[in-house]
Write an enzyme that holds these catalytic residues in place. Structure first.
Site, short mmCIF file in Angstrom:
data_model
loop_
_atom_site.label_atom_id
_atom_site.label_comp_id
_atom_site.label_asym_id
_atom_site.label_seq_id
_atom_site.Cartn_x
_atom_site.Cartn_y
_atom_site.Cartn_z
N LYS A 106 63.86 51.08 31.04
CA LYS A 106 65.12 51.03 30.29
C LYS A 106 65.04 49.99 29.16
CE LYS A 106 67.60 49.96 33.95
NZ LYS A 106 66.53 49.90 34.96
N ARG A 129 59.20 37.66 36.24
CA ARG A 129 60.58 37.52 36.70
C ARG A 129 60.62 37.25 38.20
NH1 ARG A 129 64.26 42.37 34.27
NH2 ARG A 129 64.90 42.48 36.44
N ARG A 159 65.36 45.89 45.62
CA ARG A 159 66.01 46.48 44.44
C ARG A 159 65.95 48.00 44.49
NH1 ARG A 159 62.63 43.67 40.06
NH2 ARG A 159 63.80 44.85 38.53
N ARG A 211 54.67 43.52 35.47
CA ARG A 211 55.47 43.17 34.27
C ARG A 211 55.38 41.68 33.96
NH1 ARG A 211 61.61 44.79 33.88
NH2 ARG A 211 61.65 43.81 35.93
N ARG A 260 76.27 50.20 37.26
CA ARG A 260 75.33 50.30 38.38
C ARG A 260 76.02 50.72 39.66
NH1 ARG A 260 71.32 46.72 36.24
NH2 ARG A 260 69.50 46.65 37.57
P1 AP5 Z 1 61.12 47.71 31.68
O1 AP5 Z 1 61.38 48.37 30.39
O2 AP5 Z 1 61.22 46.23 31.72
O3 AP5 Z 1 61.99 48.40 32.85
P2 AP5 Z 1 63.54 48.33 33.19
O4 AP5 Z 1 63.98 49.71 33.52
O5 AP5 Z 1 64.27 47.60 32.12
O6 AP5 Z 1 63.47 47.50 34.55
P3 AP5 Z 1 64.34 46.28 35.04
O7 AP5 Z 1 63.57 45.62 36.15
O8 AP5 Z 1 64.77 45.42 33.91
O9 AP5 Z 1 65.54 47.01 35.64
P4 AP5 Z 1 66.58 46.44 36.55
O10 AP5 Z 1 67.61 47.47 36.38
O11 AP5 Z 1 66.15 46.19 37.94
O12 AP5 Z 1 66.85 44.95 36.00
P5 AP5 Z 1 68.04 44.29 35.19
O13 AP5 Z 1 67.47 43.24 34.34
O14 AP5 Z 1 68.89 45.34 34.57
O15 AP5 Z 1 59.65 48.17 32.17
C1 AP5 Z 1 59.10 47.70 33.40
C2 AP5 Z 1 57.60 47.47 33.23
O16 AP5 Z 1 56.95 48.72 33.02
C3 AP5 Z 1 57.22 46.61 32.02
O17 AP5 Z 1 56.10 45.87 32.37
C4 AP5 Z 1 56.88 47.64 30.92
O18 AP5 Z 1 55.94 47.11 29.99
C5 AP5 Z 1 56.28 48.76 31.75
N1 AP5 Z 1 56.56 50.09 31.20
C6 AP5 Z 1 57.70 50.51 30.60
N2 AP5 Z 1 57.60 51.82 30.27
C7 AP5 Z 1 56.38 52.22 30.69
C8 AP5 Z 1 55.68 53.47 30.63
N3 AP5 Z 1 56.23 54.58 30.09
N4 AP5 Z 1 54.44 53.53 31.15
C9 AP5 Z 1 53.86 52.43 31.71
N5 AP5 Z 1 54.47 51.22 31.79
C10 AP5 Z 1 55.72 51.12 31.28
O19 AP5 Z 1 68.88 43.64 36.37
C11 AP5 Z 1 68.36 42.56 37.10
C12 AP5 Z 1 69.38 42.10 38.14
O20 AP5 Z 1 70.58 41.65 37.48
C13 AP5 Z 1 69.85 43.18 39.12
O21 AP5 Z 1 68.98 43.32 40.21
C14 AP5 Z 1 71.21 42.60 39.53
O22 AP5 Z 1 71.06 41.56 40.44
C15 AP5 Z 1 71.74 42.01 38.23
N6 AP5 Z 1 72.52 42.99 37.44
C16 AP5 Z 1 72.25 43.44 36.18
N7 AP5 Z 1 73.18 44.33 35.79
C17 AP5 Z 1 74.05 44.44 36.82
C18 AP5 Z 1 75.20 45.23 37.03
N8 AP5 Z 1 75.64 46.10 36.11
N9 AP5 Z 1 75.84 45.10 38.20
C19 AP5 Z 1 75.44 44.23 39.17
N10 AP5 Z 1 74.34 43.46 39.04
C20 AP5 Z 1 73.65 43.57 37.87
MG MG Z 2 65.37 45.81 32.01
#
Ligand code: AP5
Ligand code: MG
Length: 215
Positions: free
Chosen positions: A13, A159, A170, A127, A88
């Protein structure tokens, strides 16, 4: 365009959001990045969010709804926005609907990036992040110089929630609390599936093809 990027942890994402935001001049609103910034600045919100995030649990809905309401009221969102990591849960999606209706806006499309669990675990465990928000992967998307950000020369780090136990949790939390949003938006007829198993640029090409249908 008002867009949501939906998908499990590690689906890509953030990676795709960066490209979409640059290409279409849309503000990239990542609730995860906003929460992490609050943690680094030791704000009251950051202090509340920290323990949930490091365990891989969701931060309570009421906090997220307040954050997103405030963010979407800013002037840079008046000509569109790109949500990454929100909503979410069903209550968060209902709240978003209300916020948008109250301000005379609506969602155009929800892009659901679909990737299988085995690949997600590989992506998350390899990552590496930079404080500027750029994310890398030690194998799939390495920086030019190991451990250093190509964009700002910052030092890359792992992270806290990319450690094995938190990753497992997660994925469980995603299936229980976030996956129901797929049906929720399918019923509204605005969900589009994106095959997230392809490489980063091929996925972006697919996203552009979908977005051609919207202004
Ligand atoms: P990346 O692009 O970083 O993936 P992502 O989908 O953004 O993954 P996240 O871990 O950020 O998602 P998340 O939803 O768990 O975390 P968030 O920060 O939102 O890519 C991942 C890796 O793969 C990278 O190394 C990249 O280079 C590689 N990659 C990408 N595309 C690729 C491809 N096509 N092929 C190969 N490799 C690839 O949330 C974190 C925490 O915050 C949550 O757990 C929760 O505690 C809290 N939080 C955030 N939002 C909320 C909410 N709305 N409600 C409640 N809690 C929340
Ligand atoms: Mg992300």
């Amino acid at each position: 365009m008002n867009i949501i990027l939906l998908g499990p942890p590690g689906a890509g994402k953030g990676t795709q959001a960066k490209k979409i935001s640059e290409n279409y001049s849309l503000p990239h609103i990542s609730t995860g990045d906003m929460l992490r910034e609050n943690i680094s600045n030791n704000t009251p919100l950051g202090l509340r969010a920290k323990s949930y995030m490091s365990r891989g649990e969701l931060v309570p809905d009421e906090l997220l709804i307040t954050i997103i309401k405030d963010r979407l009221s800013r002037s840079d969102c008046s000509r569109g926005f790109l949500l990454d990591g929100y909503p979410r849960t069903i209550p968060q999606a209902d709240a978003l609907q209300m916020i948008l209706t109250e301000s005379g806006r609506k969602l155009d499309v929800v892009l659901n990036i679909d990737v299988d669990d085995e690949e997600l675990i590989k992506r998350l465990s390899g990552r590496r992040m930079c404080a500027c928000g750029t994310s890398y992967h030690v194998i799939f998307n390495p920086p030019e110089k190991e451990g250093i950000c190509d964009t700002c020369n910052g030092k890359l780090y792992q992270r806290e929630d990319d450690k094995a136990d938190a990753i497992r949790n997660r994925l469980v939390v995603y299936k229980k609390q976030t996956q129901p949003l797929i049906t929720y938006y399918m019923k509204k007829n605005i969900l589009r599936r994106i095959d997230g198993s392809k490489d980063i640029s091929a996925i972006f090409e697919d996203i552009k093809t979908v977005l051609e249908n919207y202004d």
